[in-house]
Design a protein around this motif. Structure first.
Motif, mmCIF file in Angstrom:
data_model
loop_
_atom_site.group_PDB
_atom_site.id
_atom_site.type_symbol
_atom_site.label_atom_id
_atom_site.label_comp_id
_atom_site.label_asym_id
_atom_site.label_seq_id
_atom_site.Cartn_x
_atom_site.Cartn_y
_atom_site.Cartn_z
ATOM 1 N N GLU A 157 0.444 -1.528 -0.003
ATOM 2 C CA GLU A 157 0.134 0.395 0.479
ATOM 3 C C GLU A 157 0.863 1.134 0.086
ATOM 4 O O GLU A 157 0.558 1.813 -0.942
ATOM 5 N N ASN A 158 2.138 0.664 0.673
ATOM 6 C CA ASN A 158 2.654 2.372 0.617
ATOM 7 C C ASN A 158 3.542 2.973 -0.421
ATOM 8 O O ASN A 158 3.653 3.809 -0.562
ATOM 9 N N ILE A 159 3.840 1.050 -1.414
ATOM 10 C CA ILE A 159 4.502 1.788 -2.860
ATOM 11 C C ILE A 159 3.624 1.846 -3.700
ATOM 12 O O ILE A 159 3.946 2.620 -4.896
ATOM 13 N N GLY A 160 2.258 2.051 -2.831
ATOM 14 C CA GLY A 160 1.390 2.597 -4.420
ATOM 15 C C GLY A 160 1.457 1.207 -5.646
ATOM 16 O O GLY A 160 1.017 0.899 -7.124
ATOM 17 N N GLY A 170 -0.894 9.161 -2.115
ATOM 18 C CA GLY A 170 0.380 7.925 -2.890
ATOM 19 C C GLY A 170 0.457 7.002 -2.635
ATOM 20 O O GLY A 170 0.250 5.679 -3.330
ATOM 21 N N ARG A 171 -0.790 6.246 -1.551
ATOM 22 C CA ARG A 171 -1.205 5.416 -0.851
ATOM 23 C C ARG A 171 -2.078 4.280 -1.808
ATOM 24 O O ARG A 171 -3.323 5.613 -2.297
ATOM 25 N N THR A 172 -2.153 2.898 -1.900
ATOM 26 C CA THR A 172 -2.914 2.520 -2.241
ATOM 27 C C THR A 172 -3.677 1.510 -1.506
ATOM 28 O O THR A 172 -3.141 1.469 -0.429
ATOM 29 N N ARG A 173 -5.002 0.554 -1.459
ATOM 30 C CA ARG A 173 -5.208 0.083 -0.677
ATOM 31 C C ARG A 173 -5.615 -1.431 -0.508
ATOM 32 O O ARG A 173 -6.048 -1.350 -1.902
ATOM 33 N N ARG A 203 9.957 0.091 6.180
ATOM 34 C CA ARG A 203 8.452 -0.808 4.887
ATOM 35 C C ARG A 203 7.433 0.540 3.734
ATOM 36 O O ARG A 203 7.368 0.431 4.013
ATOM 37 N N CYS A 204 8.884 1.196 4.261
ATOM 38 C CA CYS A 204 8.308 2.373 2.628
ATOM 39 C C CYS A 204 6.925 3.279 3.604
ATOM 40 O O CYS A 204 6.615 4.059 1.966
ATOM 41 N N TYR A 205 6.741 4.008 5.015
ATOM 42 C CA TYR A 205 5.868 4.282 4.930
ATOM 43 C C TYR A 205 5.889 6.102 4.388
ATOM 44 O O TYR A 205 6.939 5.742 5.206
ATOM 45 N N HIS A 206 5.421 6.074 3.852
ATOM 46 C CA HIS A 206 5.525 7.759 3.926
ATOM 47 C C HIS A 206 4.176 8.462 4.169
ATOM 48 O O HIS A 206 4.125 9.833 3.113
#
Lengths: 287, 277, 267
Positions: free
Chosen positions: B109-112, C233-236, C226-229
């Protein structure tokens, strides 16, 4: 001082849908002056068992006797039971809370209602027992110490109550090799100085080195008990339970499989070395 | 020269400006597919090194590059962390979601990653660590070893080149340790995943390609496990243990029995058979 | 042993109510509150109660569980009821107790207010009983996300709630362990007066906070790795979708509000 468990069963949340029996029908005795190791998987009931030894948990069935007296009977002083049987939880440094090391160690003696002078004496004695210098440590914050030191302070907090029996849950967990070794030496030293010690451990190598007797738990029941020699004689049974055995026992099992006359019941390194050397010398003799 | 995943060049690192160096002029090259172990006591700088290798910390001096990207270059930060994932020590403190499969999805989710693509990647990652049947469980009901495997799956789903394990077995029981280590060994063998295994358990380093022993921010010893563990005295001086069989072998050698090259129980069996028949 | 604690009061079951979109359920709750406040007389509560009864039946949540939601409120309920009963104005005396006279109008209004409170609680309980906390958080995040324009941190709020849900069982377990450990050192959490008891909590709360902060630090590091920012640009993994049932439920709610308004006028 002797602790006896008679047919002890403990069920968490009985009657609820989450009911779970952690230990079942356990009979065992902690004899004065021994170094007893409790072995078993995570979830085998060791920790639940340990919490029965000082009355933190009350058996759902069965009795816990301290020198013959039922500790859950009316008229038995629970605080006195907890003083006599000191319990050190896993990662005990996570229970430190005072501003200074001295104050934290004093928490137990204060709860016993001891005078300031007596408390101070106890704190000094306890810190010394865990190998920390009172003058260096007393006024420091326990939160700025290294992991190994924090754990020592936490153990001192229990020792300050002068327990006759010390129960430790995985005292070496998470420490690096050096601190681990120091911790085990410390516990062994307390045992030699006359304390009864009950130690929960995952490391069979530690059990082999220090324990005078061991109880093996599996699925809430005490399935084996005896001196390390006897327990490790059944190394195959331990392996079948998915437990580790000391490396030396593994070696013995493998050597006998390969047809070498390596003696059974060897679990200490020095004994294994002696056995191998005599095999080697015999072999040379034949040539 | 094979592809380098990590290239650490003369790196020094201090937590505070002008403070003591946690890592000093350290260099380390890790080729693709390698399984390297970093050993050392607490405070030797091994965890700091790990965090330098995926850009969680930036070097005070020197440079770290991951798959050719400099960690100091901000536009690569997320790319680097996708290529070099990390699994930490405390299994409780790295899972974010309340359900296993949603936790594995967290990184995606974080990397889209597009929603349609996620379930497949999650299934695959859980399968790779043998946790498929736990997909719908709550993390706090899992054992320590299982939690760590979920954490690995969370990283794997992001399709990394390498995973850094920062003392990921230190808080586990022996069974959990075996579980995690064997899963990681399999990932290295079967998927060609590059592994940096940071630990203070000597035995866990026995099977790896190379061992680096750290002491006060520097690499004090390095080589194959056999080379390193043969140097018992040097290890003791660095306050580290020697695997029990290596120690036994040393005792035997001192008594005159010429055992050679012993690290594991099987090695000792081999030597005993050779010498005692 | 807090292993099996279920947070909030989610009652897992397969039902149409459980399957509704959480966004719709939250909207329905808001609308039901509107309906409750629109009810101008006791008669107008009848359709509201009927709606609640129907929803409860369809959700397969045991009525006992729903009623249990009122337990913590029982003192406030009784207290406000009595207060209203004695102090509200009215003309028709109903009962003379000597020290006070109970009026008919006051009785009716007291019942009205009490009923209003009870229904509010029951409707919210039904929402939390039929919606898993994570799903609820998801729904809230989506509903509030348009507010991002005015810099309302909808995503951050939802992330905080998720993390709280994840860590509450862990911290409860830890609290239990610390409490036992301090008890083993002679601490007493159970006796003494209020001040003494509050003081006795220090050895529990300090370690618990220290541990919570340590965990927070660890978690922040792990999330970053884990690339949380943030939400950008976040998908679910889970995408919420309205279905036929959601619109049906909305229609039923509309009907309910109409009934309530009508009955309030008629009387």
């Amino acid at each position: 001082m002797q602790i006896t468990l008679e047919n002890v069963t403990h069920t968490y949340q009985p009657g609820s849908p989450f009911q779970a029996t952690a230990i079942r029908n356990v009979n065992m005795t902690v004899n004065p002056g021994e170094f007893l190791a409790l072995i078993g998987h995570t979830g085998s009931g060791k920790s639940t068992l340990a919490q029965h030894l000082n009355g933190l948990l009350k058996p759902t069935e069965g009795r816990v006797l301290l020198d013959g007296q039922d500790i859950h009977e009316k008229g038995c002083d629970k605080k006195e039971v907890r003083r006599k049987v000191g319990l050190v939880f896993q990662y005990p440094e996570h229970q430190l809370f005072e501003e200074t090391v001295a104050k934290d160690v004093a928490f137990g003696p204060k709860n016993l209602g001891l005078s300031a002078g007596e408390t101070d004496a106890r704190v000094r004695e306890a810190l010394e027992k865990v190998g920390l210098n009172y003058d260096d440590m007393a006024e420091r914050s326990p939160f700025e110490l290294s992991g190994g030191q924090m754990r020592r302070v936490a153990i001192a907090g229990v020792l300050a109550m002068r327990p006759e029996c010390l129960v430790l849950d995985e005292p070496a967990a998470g420490l690096d090799p050096q601190s681990r070794e120091e911790m085990l030496q410390l516990i062994s030293g307390l045992h030699e100085a006359g304390s009864t010690v009950v130690m929960i451990s995952h490391s069979m190598d530690d059990v082999a080195r220090f324990a005078t007797r061991a109880v093996v738990m599996e699925k809430g029941e005490a399935v084996m008990a005896g001196a390390p020699e006897e327990i490790f004689r059944h190394a195959d049974r331990l392996v079948a339970m998915g437990l580790d055995v000391p490396k030396v026992c593994q070696l013995g099992l493998r050597l006998r499989e390969e047809g070498l006359p390596f003696p059974e019941g060897v679990f200490r390194e020095e004994d294994a070395a002696a056995a191998l050397l005599s095999l080697w010398k015999e072999g040379k003799g034949h040539v | 020269m094979p592809d380098l995943i990590f290239d650490v060049q003369n790196v020094s690192f201090a937590y505070e400006e002008g403070g003591p160096l946690a890592v000093r002029s350290l260099s380390l090259q890790v080729p693709k597919g390698a399984f390297y172990a970093v050993l050392g006591q607490n405070g030797s700088g091994k965890s700091t090194l790990a965090k330098l290798m995926n850009g969680l910390y930036l070097p005070t001096e020197g440079s770290v590059s991951v798959c050719g990207m400099d960690t100091k270059d901000e536009k690569h930060t997320w790319d680097i962390r996708c290529r070099a994932g990390m699994v930490f020590q405390n299994p409780d403190n790295q899972l974010v979601a309340t359900i296993v499969r949603e936790d594995v999805a967290f990184g995606l989710e974080n990397i889209g990653v597009p929603t349609e693509e996620m379930p497949g990647r999650i299934e695959q990652a859980l399968r790779d660590v043998g946790m498929t049947e736990y997909a719908e469980r709550a993390p706090h009901l899992l054992s320590g070893g299982q939690k760590q495997r979920v954490a690995i799956a969370g990283v794997l789903a992001m399709r990394p080149e390498a995973i850094l394990f920062d003392e990921s077995t230190a808080m586990l029981d022996p069974q959990g340790r075996r579980e995690v280590l064997s899963a990681v060994k399999r990932l290295n063998r079967e998927l060609g995943l590059t592994v940096i295994w940071i630990t203070h358990f000597m035995e866990e380093a026995v099977d790896c390609d190379k061992v680096f022993v750290m002491h006060s921010g520097e690499i004090a010893l390095s080589g194959t496990p056999r080379e390193v563990f043969a140097r018992e005295e040097a290890l003791r001086a660095l306050r580290l243990d020697v695997p029990p069989m290596a120690h036994l072998a040393q005792t035997l050698r001192e008594a005159g029995m010429p055992v050679q090259d012993v690290l594991t129980v099987e090695d000792m069996v081999r030597e005993a058979k050779r010498l005692c028949r | 042993m807090f292993d099996n604690i279920t947070l909030g009061q989610y009652y897992p079951a397969q039902s149409v109510v459980h399957a509704l979109d959480p966004r719709m359920k939250i909207c329905l709750l808001v609308l039901s509150i509107v309906a409750i406040f629109l009810a101008g007389n006791l008669l107008a509560f009848v359709p509201v109660m009927a709606f609640l009864a129907l929803a409860c039946k369809m959700s397969r949540v045991p009525v006992k569980l729903l009623i249990r939601g009122l337990k913590p409120l029982r003192f406030i309920l009784v207290f406000t009821f009595l207060l209203n009963l004695f102090f509200l104005q009215g003309e028709t005396p109903l009962l003379n107790l000597g020290f006070a006279v109970i009026k008919k109008e006051a009785l009716i209004l007291s019942v009205h207010y009490a009923l209003r409170l009870v229904l509010l609680v029951l409707f919210s309980s039904l929402l939390t009983l039929t919606t898993a906390p994570v799903t609820l958080t998801d729904g809230l995040e989506r509903l509030l996300s348009p507010l991002r324009v005015i810099h309302f941190p909808a995503h951050e709020m939802a992330m905080m709630m998720t993390i709280a849900l994840r860590f509450i069982p862990t911290l409860l377990e830890e609290a239990d362990k610390i409490m036992k450990a301090q008890t083993a050192r002679g601490a007493d959490f159970e006796s003494g007066n209020l001040i003494k008891r509050a003081k006795a909590m220090v050895p529990l709360l300090v370690p618990l906070f220290v541990s919570a902060f340590r965990r927070a630090g660890d978690l922040a590091m792990a999330m970053e790795a884990r690339c949380y920012h943030g939400g950008e640009g976040r998908t679910r993994l889970r995408v919420l979708k309205m279905a036929k049932n959601d619109y049906l439920a909305l229609g039923a709610m509309g009907l309910l509000i109409a009934c309530v308004v009508l009955l309030s006028r008629v009387y």
